[in-house]
Design an enzyme around this catalytic site. Structure first.
Site, PDB file in Angstrom:
ATOM      1  N   HIS A 252       7.242   2.208 -10.736  1.00 62.92           N
ATOM      2  CA  HIS A 252       6.129   1.648  -9.969  1.00 62.92           C
ATOM      3  C   HIS A 252       4.830   2.002 -10.668  1.00 62.92           C
ATOM      4  CE1 HIS A 252       7.418   5.546  -8.433  1.00 62.92           C
ATOM      5  NE2 HIS A 252       6.125   5.836  -8.275  1.00 62.92           N
ATOM      6  N   MET A 253       3.868   1.106 -10.515  1.00 60.95           N
ATOM      7  CA  MET A 253       2.527   1.342 -11.028  1.00 60.95           C
ATOM      8  C   MET A 253       1.625   1.633  -9.846  1.00 60.95           C
ATOM      9  SD  MET A 253       0.270  -1.366 -13.156  1.00 60.95           S
ATOM     10  CE  MET A 253       1.270  -1.177 -14.618  1.00 60.95           C
ATOM     11  N   HIS A 254       0.916   2.768  -9.915  1.00 60.95           N
ATOM     12  CA  HIS A 254      -0.087   3.080  -8.898  1.00 60.95           C
ATOM     13  C   HIS A 254      -1.397   2.402  -9.315  1.00 60.95           C
ATOM     14  CE1 HIS A 254       2.103   6.671  -7.136  1.00 60.95           C
ATOM     15  NE2 HIS A 254       2.672   6.635  -8.329  1.00 60.95           N
TER      16      HIS A 254
ATOM     17  N   VAL B 194       9.868   8.756  -6.703  1.00 64.86           N
ATOM     18  CA  VAL B 194      10.737   7.636  -6.328  1.00 64.86           C
ATOM     19  C   VAL B 194      11.263   7.006  -7.609  1.00 64.86           C
ATOM     20  CG1 VAL B 194      10.877   5.427  -5.146  1.00 64.86           C
ATOM     21  CG2 VAL B 194       9.420   7.242  -4.200  1.00 64.86           C
TER      22      VAL B 194
ATOM     23  N   ARG C  55       0.829  -1.206   0.000  1.00 67.26           N
ATOM     24  CA  ARG C  55       0.000   0.000   0.000  1.00 67.26           C
ATOM     25  C   ARG C  55       0.868   1.263   0.000  1.00 67.26           C
ATOM     26  NH1 ARG C  55      -5.131  -1.524   0.247  1.00 67.26           N
ATOM     27  NH2 ARG C  55      -5.501  -3.544   1.233  1.00 67.26           N
ATOM     28  N   ASP C  56       0.402   2.278  -0.710  1.00 67.21           N
ATOM     29  CA  ASP C  56       1.089   3.568  -0.716  1.00 67.21           C
ATOM     30  C   ASP C  56       1.013   4.181   0.684  1.00 67.21           C
ATOM     31  OD1 ASP C  56       1.867   5.744  -3.193  1.00 67.21           O
ATOM     32  OD2 ASP C  56       1.528   6.559  -1.189  1.00 67.21           O
ATOM     33  N   ILE C  57       2.105   4.769   1.119  1.00 67.90           N
ATOM     34  CA  ILE C  57       2.169   5.340   2.468  1.00 67.90           C
ATOM     35  C   ILE C  57       1.278   6.585   2.590  1.00 67.90           C
ATOM     36  CG2 ILE C  57       4.115   6.947   2.153  1.00 67.90           C
ATOM     37  CD1 ILE C  57       5.298   5.788   4.765  1.00 67.90           C
TER      38      ILE C  57
END
Ligand code: 5GP
Length: 116
Positions: A101-103, A97, A30-32
């Site tokens: 990465h894929m959201h 970052v 999970r995204d912070i």
């Protein structure tokens, strides 16, 4: 040689972060700082700083990111209503970052694709 980011430490669990998925190619967590009620990051285990650095032999990992996104969207219960997959590149793309990465974002209406 690209410099490691915090994501490499999460992959190796040197920074303990609950993982939603991990295999030999990709990791998801999970995204912070979630931007929607569901906000998951899916990343290749290999450090690739930006989309500009992607190579042909990364295609298996990049494809796996999509199939893992589909699986996690179903697990989150957001697949039927829908969601958005986002990959940002460099300054204009808003990348923070430098480990691609894929959201996976969803769980609510997301509005227009861009607000510039
Ligand atoms: P970008 O702007 O590069 O596309 O997205 C980077 C994302 O990584 C941001 O949404 C940010 O909240 C997330 N992030 C940054 N550091 C961490 C961290 O240490 N842990 C987690 N889970 N997410 C992070």
């Amino acid at each position: 040689m690209a410099e490691e980011t915090i994501f490499s430490k999460i992959i190796r669990q040197e920074i303990p972060t609950p993982l939603l998925y991990q295999d030999e190619l990709v990791t998801a967590f999970r995204d912070i700082s979630p931007q929607a009620s569901s906000h998951i990051l899916i990343i290749p285990n290999k450090l690739i700083p930006t989309i500009n650095d992607v190579e042909h032999n990364d295609e298996l990992a990049l494809g796996r990111m999509i199939t893992v996104a589909k699986k996690l969207a179903a697990e989150e219960g957001i697949d039927k209503k829908g969601y958005r997959l986002i990959m940002n590149c460099n300054e204009h793309g808003g990348q923070e970052v430098f480990h691609i990465h894929m959201h996976l974002v969803g769980g609510q209406p997301l509005g227009r694709m861009l607000s510039i």
